[in-house]
Design a protein around this motif. Structure first.
Motif, short mmCIF file in Angstrom:
data_model
loop_
_atom_site.label_atom_id
_atom_site.label_comp_id
_atom_site.label_asym_id
_atom_site.label_seq_id
_atom_site.Cartn_x
_atom_site.Cartn_y
_atom_site.Cartn_z
N ASP A 1 0.87 -1.18 0.00
CA ASP A 1 0.00 0.00 0.00
C ASP A 1 0.91 1.23 0.00
O ASP A 1 1.79 1.35 0.85
CB ASP A 1 -0.89 -0.02 1.24
CG ASP A 1 -2.17 0.77 1.04
OD1 ASP A 1 -2.20 1.61 0.12
OD2 ASP A 1 -3.12 0.56 1.81
N TYR A 2 0.71 2.15 -0.94
CA TYR A 2 1.64 3.26 -1.09
C TYR A 2 0.96 4.46 -1.74
O TYR A 2 -0.13 4.36 -2.32
CB TYR A 2 2.82 2.84 -1.97
CG TYR A 2 2.47 2.78 -3.45
CD1 TYR A 2 2.75 3.85 -4.30
CD2 TYR A 2 1.82 1.67 -4.00
CE1 TYR A 2 2.42 3.81 -5.65
CE2 TYR A 2 1.47 1.62 -5.33
CZ TYR A 2 1.78 2.69 -6.16
OH TYR A 2 1.43 2.66 -7.48
N GLU A 3 1.62 5.60 -1.65
CA GLU A 3 1.27 6.79 -2.41
C GLU A 3 2.56 7.50 -2.80
O GLU A 3 3.53 7.46 -2.04
CB GLU A 3 0.39 7.75 -1.60
CG GLU A 3 -1.05 7.29 -1.44
CD GLU A 3 -1.92 8.36 -0.82
OE1 GLU A 3 -1.61 9.57 -1.00
OE2 GLU A 3 -2.93 8.00 -0.17
N MET B 1 7.98 7.87 -2.16
CA MET B 1 6.95 6.85 -1.97
C MET B 1 6.71 6.71 -0.48
O MET B 1 7.62 6.34 0.27
CB MET B 1 7.38 5.52 -2.57
CG MET B 1 7.41 5.50 -4.07
SD MET B 1 7.60 3.83 -4.73
CE MET B 1 5.97 3.16 -4.41
N LEU C 1 -2.43 5.86 5.59
CA LEU C 1 -1.80 4.57 5.85
C LEU C 1 -1.85 4.22 7.34
O LEU C 1 -2.08 3.08 7.72
CB LEU C 1 -0.36 4.58 5.34
CG LEU C 1 -0.20 4.62 3.82
CD1 LEU C 1 1.22 4.94 3.43
CD2 LEU C 1 -0.61 3.28 3.21
N MET D 1 4.75 4.54 2.16
CA MET D 1 4.20 3.19 2.04
C MET D 1 4.20 2.46 3.37
O MET D 1 4.81 2.90 4.35
CB MET D 1 5.01 2.41 1.01
CG MET D 1 6.50 2.30 1.32
SD MET D 1 7.50 1.76 -0.09
CE MET D 1 6.81 0.14 -0.39
N GLU D 2 3.50 1.34 3.38
CA GLU D 2 3.49 0.48 4.56
C GLU D 2 4.88 -0.07 4.81
O GLU D 2 5.61 -0.41 3.87
CB GLU D 2 2.50 -0.66 4.40
CG GLU D 2 2.81 -1.59 3.21
CD GLU D 2 1.88 -2.78 3.14
OE1 GLU D 2 1.92 -3.63 4.06
OE2 GLU D 2 1.13 -2.88 2.15
#
Length: 341
Positions: A132-134, A209, A149, A211-212
């Motif tokens: 899971d990222y943005e 990025m 997140l 992210m988890e």
């Protein structure tokens, strides 16, 4: 002597790959040329010909490489530093008789090197799980991504969308460090407020990025391929410390085949995966030899030399890899016989 191979600025473990090319099963002769800006680089010590690289802006570096190849009649250039820029000049190298051993053209290298673009390209593949990222470029985007997140129950980390190795990787902490943190080993941790403070210092920053954070077993999948076919994939599990297991992980081998169908990388490249619980998730793809490829060669596959044969359009026979090997490495002294002023 035989064909001339040039390694430009690269990591020290590439010395193993130069030796594997030299000591090939066909007993073919090669001359190894090496350049590096650091005069004490190990790579300079293993070369037949070594030279210090000048300090140049990135946009001028391909010109230096072309001049070097022309001056020394280089047959095969294996670029590392500046690869993204160098591959844009593929035709110019071909015109002077130098073959580039690069995993793809400029567009493919650029896509794979940008993790945001990479994840988008692979998002439709069934069975390939992404974290899971943005991707963010402003502090407001960063804060929104972090809180989204966090609300899902993840510990959150971030890293540059384009980068190599662990450069720029940080794990976000909300608890402020205590005095005892001064006595602990420094890690990749940053307090949330400090991250926001630094990112707020500019209107926009190069893409990150968010992210988890994943902390399961990590695998590097070393691959050998032509543009049309994946010839070998060896999952290399990080067990602990320096210990690695060459594991016949059928799921990850299948991942390598699926990815190659979408991204037709060639010669040597590397896929990095980390498990979150019992589910593997893609971390990144390196369009080059990995730093630990020499361990994967214990399977009986001479990845560096077979990549040379593929580049030369020769027939390549890949032996069945021997899996189940547990390996580690230790430092070894080396007397430096080539001293630069």
């Amino acid at each position: 002597m035989g064909l001339r191979i040039w390694y430009n600025r690269t990591f020290s473990t590439a010395s193993h790959y130069a030796e594997m090319i030299r000591h090939n099963a066909d007993q073919r002769q090669f001359e190894i040329y090496v350049t590096h800006p650091k005069k004490h680089s190990l790579m300079l010590q293993i070369a037949d010909y070594a030279e210090l690289e000048p300090s140049l802006p990135v946009h001028e570096y391909p010109g230096y490489c072309l001049d070097f190849c022309k001056k020394h009649r280089i047959d095969i250039f294996i670029p590392h530093f500046g690869m993204s820029e160098i591959v844009k000049h593929h035709a110019e190298f071909a015109s002077i008789g130098t073959k580039l051993l690069a995993a793809g053209d400029a567009d493919l290298i650029g896509l794979v090197s940008d993790k945001g673009k990479l994840f988008s390209a692979l998002s439709a593949l069934e069975g390939i799980t992404l974290p899971d990222y943005e991707v963010v470029s402003t502090v407001e985007e960063f804060k929104e991504a972090y809180h989204r997140l966090k609300a899902k129950g993840y510990k959150v980390c971030f890293k540059p969308a384009s980068g190599e190795g662990g450069a720029g990787f940080r794990v976000i902490q909300e608890a402020r460090p205590s005095i005892m943190s001064l006595y602990d080993t420094c890690g990749p941790y940053i307090h949330l407020d400090e991250a926001i403070r630094l990112l707020s210092s500019v209107p926009a920053f190069p893409p990150l990025m968010v992210m988890e954070f994943m902390k399961g077993h990590e695998y590097s999948i070393d691959c050998l391929a032509s543009s049309s076919s994946l010839l070998a994939a060896v999952p290399r599990k990080k067990v602990e410390g320096r210990v690695r297991l060459l594991e016949k992980n059928e799921l990850l081998i299948d991942w390598a085949h699926q990815i190659h169908q979408v991204l037709p990388l060639q010669y040597n490249f590397n896929i990095q995966v980390i498990y979150q619980g019992d589910k593997p998730k893609l971390l990144e793809i390196n369009p080059r030899t990995s730093g630990g490829l020499y361990t994967s060669c214990l399977t009986g596959i001479n990845f560096p030399y077979l990549a040379i044969k593929l580049l030369l359009d020769e027939e390549v026979e890949v032996p069945d890899p021997e899996f189940g090997i547990m390996a580690t490495h230790v430092e070894k002294e080396m007397v430096m016989k080539r001293i630069f002023p």
